[in-house]
Design a protein around this motif. Structure first.
Motif, PDB file in Angstrom:
ATOM      1  N   LEU A   1       0.821  -1.254  -0.013  1.00  0.00           N
ATOM      2  CA  LEU A   1      -0.035  -0.104  -0.011  1.00  0.00           C
ATOM      3  C   LEU A   1       0.633   1.355  -0.059  1.00  0.00           C
ATOM      4  CD1 LEU A   1      -1.295   0.498   3.646  1.00  0.00           C
ATOM      5  CD2 LEU A   1       0.081  -1.426   3.216  1.00  0.00           C
ATOM      6  N   GLU A   2       0.273   2.334  -0.514  1.00  0.00           N
ATOM      7  CA  GLU A   2       0.856   3.770  -0.474  1.00  0.00           C
ATOM      8  C   GLU A   2       0.217   4.533   0.376  1.00  0.00           C
ATOM      9  OE1 GLU A   2       1.302   4.898  -4.382  1.00  0.00           O
ATOM     10  OE2 GLU A   2       2.916   3.565  -5.120  1.00  0.00           O
ATOM     11  N   TYR A   3       0.875   5.346   1.093  1.00  0.00           N
ATOM     12  CA  TYR A   3       0.101   6.325   2.008  1.00  0.00           C
ATOM     13  C   TYR A   3       1.035   7.453   2.397  1.00  0.00           C
ATOM     14  CZ  TYR A   3       2.564   3.683   5.579  1.00  0.00           C
ATOM     15  OH  TYR A   3       3.515   2.836   6.076  1.00  0.00           O
ATOM     16  N   ARG A   4       0.461   8.428   3.269  1.00  0.00           N
ATOM     17  CA  ARG A   4       1.286   9.867   3.497  1.00  0.00           C
ATOM     18  C   ARG A   4       1.799   9.421   5.091  1.00  0.00           C
ATOM     19  NH1 ARG A   4      -3.276  14.069   2.215  1.00  0.00           N
ATOM     20  NH2 ARG A   4      -4.311  12.118   2.939  1.00  0.00           N
ATOM     21  N   VAL A   5       3.323  10.281   5.130  1.00  0.00           N
ATOM     22  CA  VAL A   5       3.646  10.246   6.389  1.00  0.00           C
ATOM     23  C   VAL A   5       3.951  11.733   6.631  1.00  0.00           C
ATOM     24  CG1 VAL A   5       4.379   7.800   6.691  1.00  0.00           C
ATOM     25  CG2 VAL A   5       5.925   9.758   5.799  1.00  0.00           C
TER      26      VAL A   5
ATOM     27  N   VAL B   1       4.880   7.119   0.901  1.00  0.00           N
ATOM     28  CA  VAL B   1       5.761   6.031   0.951  1.00  0.00           C
ATOM     29  C   VAL B   1       4.981   4.749   0.580  1.00  0.00           C
ATOM     30  CG1 VAL B   1       6.928   6.903   3.217  1.00  0.00           C
ATOM     31  CG2 VAL B   1       4.674   5.370   3.446  1.00  0.00           C
ATOM     32  N   TYR B   2       5.979   3.764   0.070  1.00  0.00           N
ATOM     33  CA  TYR B   2       5.232   2.617  -0.509  1.00  0.00           C
ATOM     34  C   TYR B   2       5.792   1.522   0.707  1.00  0.00           C
ATOM     35  CZ  TYR B   2       5.069  -1.792  -3.122  1.00  0.00           C
ATOM     36  OH  TYR B   2       4.924  -3.075  -3.595  1.00  0.00           O
ATOM     37  N   GLU B   3       4.812   0.753   0.983  1.00  0.00           N
ATOM     38  CA  GLU B   3       5.157  -0.204   2.169  1.00  0.00           C
ATOM     39  C   GLU B   3       4.534  -1.692   1.620  1.00  0.00           C
ATOM     40  OE1 GLU B   3       4.188  -1.674   6.674  1.00  0.00           O
ATOM     41  OE2 GLU B   3       3.251   0.295   6.039  1.00  0.00           O
ATOM     42  N   LYS B   4       5.652  -2.654   1.769  1.00  0.00           N
ATOM     43  CA  LYS B   4       5.372  -3.959   1.381  1.00  0.00           C
ATOM     44  C   LYS B   4       5.766  -4.958   2.686  1.00  0.00           C
ATOM     45  CE  LYS B   4       6.476  -7.536  -2.072  1.00  0.00           C
ATOM     46  NZ  LYS B   4       7.131  -7.716  -3.323  1.00  0.00           N
TER      47      LYS B   4
ATOM     48  N   ARG C   1       7.924  10.204  -7.249  1.00  0.00           N
ATOM     49  CA  ARG C   1       7.039   9.552  -8.002  1.00  0.00           C
ATOM     50  C   ARG C   1       5.725  10.084  -8.074  1.00  0.00           C
ATOM     51  NH1 ARG C   1       3.633   5.392  -8.056  1.00  0.00           N
ATOM     52  NH2 ARG C   1       4.685   4.353  -5.893  1.00  0.00           N
ATOM     53  N   LYS C   2       5.172  10.305  -6.684  1.00  0.00           N
ATOM     54  CA  LYS C   2       3.881  10.821  -6.424  1.00  0.00           C
ATOM     55  C   LYS C   2       3.515  12.084  -7.076  1.00  0.00           C
ATOM     56  CE  LYS C   2       0.844   8.768  -4.541  1.00  0.00           C
ATOM     57  NZ  LYS C   2      -0.236   7.840  -5.081  1.00  0.00           N
TER      58      LYS C   2
ATOM     59  N   GLU D   1       1.171  13.192  -9.927  1.00  0.00           N
ATOM     60  CA  GLU D   1       0.271  14.337  -9.640  1.00  0.00           C
ATOM     61  C   GLU D   1       0.500  15.423 -10.648  1.00  0.00           C
ATOM     62  OE1 GLU D   1      -2.948  16.487  -8.193  1.00  0.00           O
ATOM     63  OE2 GLU D   1      -2.327  14.237  -7.778  1.00  0.00           O
ATOM     64  N   ALA D   2       1.621  15.811 -10.970  1.00  0.00           N
ATOM     65  CA  ALA D   2       1.873  16.704 -12.004  1.00  0.00           C
ATOM     66  C   ALA D   2       1.366  16.422 -13.441  1.00  0.00           C
ATOM     67  CB  ALA D   2       3.377  17.214 -11.994  1.00  0.00           C
ATOM     68  N   LEU D   3       1.642  14.879 -13.476  1.00  0.00           N
ATOM     69  CA  LEU D   3       1.230  14.441 -14.943  1.00  0.00           C
ATOM     70  C   LEU D   3      -0.320  14.537 -15.007  1.00  0.00           C
ATOM     71  CD1 LEU D   3       1.851  13.126 -17.486  1.00  0.00           C
ATOM     72  CD2 LEU D   3       1.662  11.097 -16.503  1.00  0.00           C
ATOM     73  N   ARG D   4      -0.948  13.901 -14.167  1.00  0.00           N
ATOM     74  CA  ARG D   4      -2.612  14.296 -13.876  1.00  0.00           C
ATOM     75  C   ARG D   4      -3.164  15.460 -13.980  1.00  0.00           C
ATOM     76  NH1 ARG D   4      -2.074   9.988  -9.963  1.00  0.00           N
ATOM     77  NH2 ARG D   4      -1.899  11.429  -8.336  1.00  0.00           N
TER      78      ARG D   4
END
Length: 340
Positions: free
Chosen positions: A43-47, A57-60, A84-85, A89-92
């Motif tokens: 999952l990906e989430y914000r810290v 962050v990407y957590e596995k 990357r995020k 976001e800039a691309l979107r």
């Protein structure tokens, strides 16, 4: 996250404390679900970093269980994917902006390969499609237009790819029984691909035609009026010439008349004196002009002369009298000449 590993190893700090409050519940639920299923989680989430900035962050990971299937700990890795995020976001945002821009344009946009095959299209409500049965994803140019217009566009596509320059032309189509005027732009956007932009310019063409018609009407009216003015000026010049000739003839007749003709100003000064007046009174024109009218009669008749001039100023009819001048007996007829 900016904190030393020892804070978490020694359990002085719990990792859930740095998870963004808006993401904490979702992260906890997803991890709990996968752990209960004894499956790995990703999952990906914000810290929240120690400096207060927001990081992604990407957590596995997976749950680690003992021989009794009790959860011992969570084992996994966490990667910082903030760059990357942010790029995503800039691309979107860029794609959203471009989409809004394309949708606001009055043009019908089509991407096309060199062989005339459509890649995709963005239709416009302001441009009517000649053949709305054509698929603009995989369809072909020659299925979407009449043969002459299809040939013209295919030539423009080849020219754009060969020169790398924008091709611009206009075309006419009959759509639903009505003639439509269109402006077509073809620009290369790759080695074997072009962007075709079609804009309906029917209203502009009609406005141009109407403006041209009005200009022609105005020019015709100006020409007609100019001709009328020229004719009027010609007549005025002719009238002036005729008047000058008439005045010349009158002056000649007066000068050669066998009777004395004398012109007086309203103040009673002699301003005209013909040859016959010279013969009658014996004064030359140079001697008479500028003299008062009374110089021709005896002093006892000056009052009569003044009365005659008074009457002339108050009427338009002539006055006839028989008088003696200083040398001769003469008949005098006086008449006013209106100045206007």
């Amino acid at each position: 996250v900016g904190y030393p590993a020892s804070d978490y190893i020694n359990r002085r700090r719990n990792f859930s404390e740095v998870i963004h409050p808006d993401d904490l519940a979702e992260v906890s639920d997803k991890i709990a679900l996968k752990v209960s299923q004894k499956k790995p989680f990703m999952l990906e989430y914000r810290v929240i970093h120690r400096d207060g900035s927001i990081r992604w962050v990407y957590e596995k990971g997976r749950g680690v269980f003992d021989q009794n299937n009790d959860l011992v700990c969570l084992d996994g890795v966490i990667f910082d994917v903030t760059d990357r995020k942010l790029s995503e976001e800039a691309l979107r945002q860029s794609e959203s902006t471009n989409r809004a821009l394309f949708e606001s344009l009055p043009d019908f946009l089509m991407r096309m390969r060199a062989d005339g095959t459509y890649i995709n299209a963005a239709k416009s409500l302001e441009v009517q499609v000649y053949n709305d049965q054509v698929e603009f994803e995989g369809g072909h140019l020659f299925d979407s237009l009449p043969r002459p217009q299809a040939n013209q566009r295919f030539t423009a596509v080849q020219q754009a790819l060969r020169t790398g320059e924008l091709q611009l032309y206009e075309q006419q189509l009959v759509i639903n029984g009505e003639r439509r005027d269109e402006e077509v732009r073809v620009t290369p956007c790759g080695d074997e691909e072009v962007l075709v932009m079609v804009r309906d310019i029917t209203d502009r063409k009609r406005a141009e035609a109407e403006l041209k018609r009005l200009n022609h009407e105005l020019e015709a009216k100006v020409m007609q009026r100019t001709t009328q003015i020229q004719h009027t000026l010609d007549r005025l010049r002719q009238t002036k010439a005729d008047l000058e000739k008439s005045q010349q003839r009158l002056a000649l007749m007066v000068d050669r008349a066998p009777i004395g003709v004398i012109d007086w100003s309203p103040a009673g000064d002699i301003v005209g004196w013909n040859a016959a007046a010279e013969q009658i009174f014996g004064y030359t024109s140079a001697e008479a002009i500028g003299q008062k009218s009374t110089f021709l009669v005896a002093k006892d008749l000056h009052g009569l002369v003044d009365d005659i001039f008074m009457g002339l100023r108050q009427q338009t009819s002539g006055t006839y009298s028989r008088n003696h001048n200083l040398t001769k007996l003469c008949l005098l007829y006086t008449s006013p000449i209106p100045l206007d």
